[in-house]
Motif scaffolding. Structure first.
Motif, PDB file in Angstrom:
ATOM      1  N   PRO A   1      -4.393   6.411  -6.361  1.00 36.88           N
ATOM      2  CA  PRO A   1      -5.222   6.016  -5.223  1.00 36.88           C
ATOM      3  C   PRO A   1      -6.066   4.704  -5.639  1.00 36.88           C
ATOM      4  CG  PRO A   1      -5.817   8.330  -5.772  1.00 36.88           C
ATOM      5  CD  PRO A   1      -4.508   7.819  -6.813  1.00 36.88           C
ATOM      6  N   GLN A   2      -5.952   3.797  -4.614  1.00 33.19           N
ATOM      7  CA  GLN A   2      -6.533   2.330  -4.805  1.00 33.19           C
ATOM      8  C   GLN A   2      -7.913   2.335  -3.908  1.00 33.19           C
ATOM      9  OE1 GLN A   2      -5.288   0.033  -7.013  1.00 33.19           O
ATOM     10  NE2 GLN A   2      -4.237   1.787  -7.542  1.00 33.19           N
ATOM     11  N   HIS A   3      -8.619   1.256  -4.097  1.00 32.79           N
ATOM     12  CA  HIS A   3      -9.791   1.144  -3.398  1.00 32.79           C
ATOM     13  C   HIS A   3      -9.659  -0.428  -2.392  1.00 32.79           C
ATOM     14  CE1 HIS A   3     -14.029   0.742  -1.937  1.00 32.79           C
ATOM     15  NE2 HIS A   3     -13.933  -0.604  -2.164  1.00 32.79           N
ATOM     16  N   TYR A   4      -9.810  -0.337  -1.282  1.00 35.80           N
ATOM     17  CA  TYR A   4      -9.528  -1.302  -0.315  1.00 35.80           C
ATOM     18  C   TYR A   4     -10.624  -1.594   0.467  1.00 35.80           C
ATOM     19  CZ  TYR A   4      -4.506  -0.858  -1.386  1.00 35.80           C
ATOM     20  OH  TYR A   4      -3.629  -0.221  -2.009  1.00 35.80           O
TER      21      TYR A   4
ATOM     22  N   HIS B   1      -6.189   6.969  -0.256  1.00 28.75           N
ATOM     23  CA  HIS B   1      -6.965   5.468  -0.585  1.00 28.75           C
ATOM     24  C   HIS B   1      -8.324   5.475  -0.134  1.00 28.75           C
ATOM     25  CE1 HIS B   1      -3.341   4.198  -2.315  1.00 28.75           C
ATOM     26  NE2 HIS B   1      -2.433   4.436  -1.200  1.00 28.75           N
TER      27      HIS B   1
ATOM     28  N   VAL C   1       1.048  -1.253   0.096  1.00 29.83           N
ATOM     29  CA  VAL C   1       0.069  -0.054  -0.001  1.00 29.83           C
ATOM     30  C   VAL C   1       0.946   1.250  -0.025  1.00 29.83           C
ATOM     31  CG1 VAL C   1      -1.865   1.264   1.369  1.00 29.83           C
ATOM     32  CG2 VAL C   1      -1.849  -1.150   1.339  1.00 29.83           C
TER      33      VAL C   1
END
Length: 129
Positions: free
Chosen positions: A60-63, A115, A10
């Motif tokens: 930016p990611q999605h968790y 994120h 991350v």
């Protein structure tokens, strides 16, 4: 062949800040530090390995995390106490509330690196037998 996710990296502006934010919110512990990584273990054997990189290189990611209702209540209390902006929906059009999708609870919020984090108590589509 058995395939399991073991860890994911991350990206963070500050790996310690992001690891402590995440671990503190969900009642988890930082379990290891090596090289540029600070790891937080999840209950299914997967680790999130937070790594500091330049802010302009963070995509930016999605968790999304499936947790129990008791864990949700504790995490939501932390979100509220810390004044973390949160939403019932991924488009952030329902601020300050949670959702009740598929008979469970859900909430979206951003982590310190930008994120999109999601906590749910029931998988999308509901539980299957």
């Amino acid at each position: 062949m058995t395939v399991e996710l073991n860890h994911t990296i991350v990206h963070a502006r500050d790996n310690r800040e992001s690891a402590e934010f995440f671990a503190g919110l969900l009642g988890l512990e930082i379990t290891a530090e090596w090289g540029p990584f600070i790891a937080v273990d999840l209950s299914n054997g997967v680790t999130l390995d937070f790594a500091t990189i330049p802010a302009d290189r963070i995509a930016p990611q999605h968790y999304a995390f499936l947790i129990s209702e008791e864990e949700f209540d504790a995490a939501y209390a932390q979100i509220s106490q810390r004044g973390i902006e949160h939403y019932a929906d991924p488009r952030r059009q329902q601020p300050g509330t949670i959702n009740h999708n598929d008979g469970g609870l859900g909430v979206y919020f951003m982590d310190p690196a930008g994120h999109a984090m999601e906590l749910i108590t029931v998988p999308y589509g509901g539980w299957t037998s």
